[in-house]
Design a protein around this motif. Structure first.
Motif, PDB file in Angstrom:
ATOM      1  N   ILE A  57       6.601 -12.501  12.991  1.00 19.88           N
ATOM      2  CA  ILE A  57       5.034 -12.815  12.938  1.00 19.88           C
ATOM      3  C   ILE A  57       4.550 -11.766  14.160  1.00 19.88           C
ATOM      4  O   ILE A  57       4.928 -11.651  15.285  1.00 19.88           O
ATOM      5  CB  ILE A  57       4.562 -14.145  13.595  1.00 19.88           C
ATOM      6  CG1 ILE A  57       5.159 -15.099  12.466  1.00 19.88           C
ATOM      7  CG2 ILE A  57       3.187 -14.243  13.811  1.00 19.88           C
ATOM      8  CD1 ILE A  57       4.862 -16.808  12.620  1.00 19.88           C
ATOM      9  N   LEU A  58       3.443 -10.992  13.807  1.00 24.81           N
ATOM     10  CA  LEU A  58       2.834 -10.062  14.547  1.00 24.81           C
ATOM     11  C   LEU A  58       1.497 -10.373  14.890  1.00 24.81           C
ATOM     12  O   LEU A  58       0.816 -10.586  13.709  1.00 24.81           O
ATOM     13  CB  LEU A  58       2.991  -8.565  14.249  1.00 24.81           C
ATOM     14  CG  LEU A  58       4.434  -8.079  14.019  1.00 24.81           C
ATOM     15  CD1 LEU A  58       4.321  -6.750  13.229  1.00 24.81           C
ATOM     16  CD2 LEU A  58       4.896  -7.963  15.310  1.00 24.81           C
ATOM     17  N   ASP A  59       0.976 -10.623  16.115  1.00 22.46           N
ATOM     18  CA  ASP A  59      -0.342 -11.031  16.368  1.00 22.46           C
ATOM     19  C   ASP A  59      -0.860 -12.017  15.639  1.00 22.46           C
ATOM     20  O   ASP A  59      -2.066 -12.253  14.875  1.00 22.46           O
ATOM     21  CB  ASP A  59      -1.419  -9.823  15.960  1.00 22.46           C
ATOM     22  CG  ASP A  59      -0.878  -8.589  16.874  1.00 22.46           C
ATOM     23  OD1 ASP A  59      -0.663  -8.757  18.194  1.00 22.46           O
ATOM     24  OD2 ASP A  59      -1.346  -7.298  16.588  1.00 22.46           O
ATOM     25  N   GLY A  60      -0.032 -13.219  15.515  1.00 21.60           N
ATOM     26  CA  GLY A  60      -0.365 -14.334  14.783  1.00 21.60           C
ATOM     27  C   GLY A  60      -0.410 -14.379  13.410  1.00 21.60           C
ATOM     28  O   GLY A  60      -0.670 -15.294  12.411  1.00 21.60           O
ATOM     29  N   VAL A  61       0.001 -13.041  12.712  1.00 24.22           N
ATOM     30  CA  VAL A  61      -0.068 -12.985  11.298  1.00 24.22           C
ATOM     31  C   VAL A  61       1.496 -12.595  10.768  1.00 24.22           C
ATOM     32  O   VAL A  61       1.992 -11.739  11.306  1.00 24.22           O
ATOM     33  CB  VAL A  61      -1.045 -12.075  10.774  1.00 24.22           C
ATOM     34  CG1 VAL A  61      -0.853 -11.853   9.117  1.00 24.22           C
ATOM     35  CG2 VAL A  61      -2.412 -12.198  11.034  1.00 24.22           C
ATOM     36  N   MET A  66       0.637  -9.621   5.689  1.00 29.17           N
ATOM     37  CA  MET A  66       0.339  -8.426   5.870  1.00 29.17           C
ATOM     38  C   MET A  66       0.400  -7.687   4.710  1.00 29.17           C
ATOM     39  O   MET A  66      -0.116  -6.906   3.991  1.00 29.17           O
ATOM     40  CB  MET A  66       0.761  -7.902   7.348  1.00 29.17           C
ATOM     41  CG  MET A  66       0.206  -8.594   8.538  1.00 29.17           C
ATOM     42  SD  MET A  66       0.852  -7.842   9.869  1.00 29.17           S
ATOM     43  CE  MET A  66       0.170  -6.309  10.103  1.00 29.17           C
ATOM     44  N   ILE A  67       1.749  -7.578   4.459  1.00 25.22           N
ATOM     45  CA  ILE A  67       2.421  -6.617   3.341  1.00 25.22           C
ATOM     46  C   ILE A  67       1.704  -7.037   2.025  1.00 25.22           C
ATOM     47  O   ILE A  67       1.022  -6.010   1.209  1.00 25.22           O
ATOM     48  CB  ILE A  67       3.874  -6.702   3.039  1.00 25.22           C
ATOM     49  CG1 ILE A  67       4.399  -6.087   4.358  1.00 25.22           C
ATOM     50  CG2 ILE A  67       4.057  -6.026   1.883  1.00 25.22           C
ATOM     51  CD1 ILE A  67       5.839  -6.139   4.497  1.00 25.22           C
ATOM     52  N   LEU A  68       1.533  -8.292   1.650  1.00 23.98           N
ATOM     53  CA  LEU A  68       0.764  -8.794   0.416  1.00 23.98           C
ATOM     54  C   LEU A  68      -0.614  -8.280   0.576  1.00 23.98           C
ATOM     55  O   LEU A  68      -1.274  -7.965  -0.486  1.00 23.98           O
ATOM     56  CB  LEU A  68       0.951 -10.110   0.400  1.00 23.98           C
ATOM     57  CG  LEU A  68       2.317 -10.707   0.046  1.00 23.98           C
ATOM     58  CD1 LEU A  68       2.534 -12.325   0.001  1.00 23.98           C
ATOM     59  CD2 LEU A  68       2.865 -10.246  -1.361  1.00 23.98           C
ATOM     60  N   GLU A  69      -1.554  -8.551   1.317  1.00 29.93           N
ATOM     61  CA  GLU A  69      -2.701  -8.278   1.679  1.00 29.93           C
ATOM     62  C   GLU A  69      -2.784  -6.705   1.714  1.00 29.93           C
ATOM     63  O   GLU A  69      -3.952  -6.246   1.087  1.00 29.93           O
ATOM     64  CB  GLU A  69      -3.127  -8.695   2.885  1.00 29.93           C
ATOM     65  CG  GLU A  69      -3.295 -10.194   3.116  1.00 29.93           C
ATOM     66  CD  GLU A  69      -3.850 -10.955   4.443  1.00 29.93           C
ATOM     67  OE1 GLU A  69      -3.980  -9.729   5.355  1.00 29.93           O
ATOM     68  OE2 GLU A  69      -3.884 -12.119   4.565  1.00 29.93           O
ATOM     69  N   ARG A  71      -0.903  -4.552  -0.215  1.00 32.91           N
ATOM     70  CA  ARG A  71      -0.888  -4.213  -1.720  1.00 32.91           C
ATOM     71  C   ARG A  71      -2.174  -4.651  -2.458  1.00 32.91           C
ATOM     72  O   ARG A  71      -2.468  -3.795  -3.381  1.00 32.91           O
ATOM     73  CB  ARG A  71       0.550  -5.186  -2.148  1.00 32.91           C
ATOM     74  CG  ARG A  71       1.662  -4.574  -1.732  1.00 32.91           C
ATOM     75  CD  ARG A  71       2.792  -5.335  -2.211  1.00 32.91           C
ATOM     76  NE  ARG A  71       4.069  -4.756  -1.678  1.00 32.91           N
ATOM     77  CZ  ARG A  71       5.281  -5.527  -1.806  1.00 32.91           C
ATOM     78  NH1 ARG A  71       5.377  -6.480  -2.475  1.00 32.91           N
ATOM     79  NH2 ARG A  71       6.381  -5.035  -1.286  1.00 32.91           N
ATOM     80  N   GLU A  72      -2.610  -5.707  -2.110  1.00 31.14           N
ATOM     81  CA  GLU A  72      -3.785  -5.965  -2.776  1.00 31.14           C
ATOM     82  C   GLU A  72      -5.175  -5.282  -2.503  1.00 31.14           C
ATOM     83  O   GLU A  72      -5.797  -4.806  -3.604  1.00 31.14           O
ATOM     84  CB  GLU A  72      -4.166  -7.680  -2.602  1.00 31.14           C
ATOM     85  CG  GLU A  72      -3.199  -8.482  -3.049  1.00 31.14           C
ATOM     86  CD  GLU A  72      -3.580  -9.983  -2.486  1.00 31.14           C
ATOM     87  OE1 GLU A  72      -4.584 -10.092  -1.578  1.00 31.14           O
ATOM     88  OE2 GLU A  72      -2.894 -10.876  -2.863  1.00 31.14           O
ATOM     89  N   SER A  73      -5.188  -4.828  -1.207  1.00 31.54           N
ATOM     90  CA  SER A  73      -6.242  -4.062  -1.103  1.00 31.54           C
ATOM     91  C   SER A  73      -6.267  -2.443  -1.498  1.00 31.54           C
ATOM     92  O   SER A  73      -7.153  -1.814  -1.622  1.00 31.54           O
ATOM     93  CB  SER A  73      -6.591  -3.810   0.463  1.00 31.54           C
ATOM     94  OG  SER A  73      -5.381  -3.148   1.151  1.00 31.54           O
ATOM     95  N   SER A  74      -5.222  -1.983  -1.741  1.00 32.18           N
ATOM     96  CA  SER A  74      -4.985  -0.737  -2.257  1.00 32.18           C
ATOM     97  C   SER A  74      -4.728  -0.566  -3.686  1.00 32.18           C
ATOM     98  O   SER A  74      -4.494   0.455  -4.445  1.00 32.18           O
ATOM     99  CB  SER A  74      -3.609  -0.113  -1.530  1.00 32.18           C
ATOM    100  OG  SER A  74      -2.223  -0.760  -2.297  1.00 32.18           O
ATOM    101  N   VAL A  75      -5.054  -1.590  -4.554  1.00 38.41           N
ATOM    102  CA  VAL A  75      -5.035  -1.615  -5.879  1.00 38.41           C
ATOM    103  C   VAL A  75      -6.318  -1.238  -6.467  1.00 38.41           C
ATOM    104  O   VAL A  75      -7.310  -1.439  -6.091  1.00 38.41           O
ATOM    105  CB  VAL A  75      -4.494  -3.215  -6.537  1.00 38.41           C
ATOM    106  CG1 VAL A  75      -4.721  -2.992  -8.012  1.00 38.41           C
ATOM    107  CG2 VAL A  75      -3.253  -3.395  -6.182  1.00 38.41           C
TER     108      VAL A  75
END
Length: 75
Positions: A57-61, A66-69, A71-75
């Protein structure tokens, strides 16, 4: 635990060691008295497999989130 005399173990060593390899313990007797226990060796696990995995966990996430988010934003 199975028991066998020293003479039986000497004369049928392969049979007894196959049994130990399969996970069973063996007590060896000489003149009716126990002289040794032959036990299977537990497989040695590397240290990284003995620990339970903890999420990174980095900065509470969580990093996975983070990786899944990303991937979703780069599609």
């Amino acid at each position: 635990m199975k028991q066998a005399t020293f003479t039986e173990v000497r004369n049928h060593a392969k049979q007894y060691f196959d049994m130990v390899e399969a996970g069973e313990s063996l007590r060896v007797l000489r003149n009716g008295k126990p002289i040794a226990d032959i036990v299977p060796i537990s497989p040695e696990l590397p240290s990284w497999k003995r620990r339970t995995a903890q999420p990174l966990i980095l900065d509470g996430v969580s990093v996975s989130r983070m990786i899944l988010e990303e991937r979703e934003s780069s599609v």
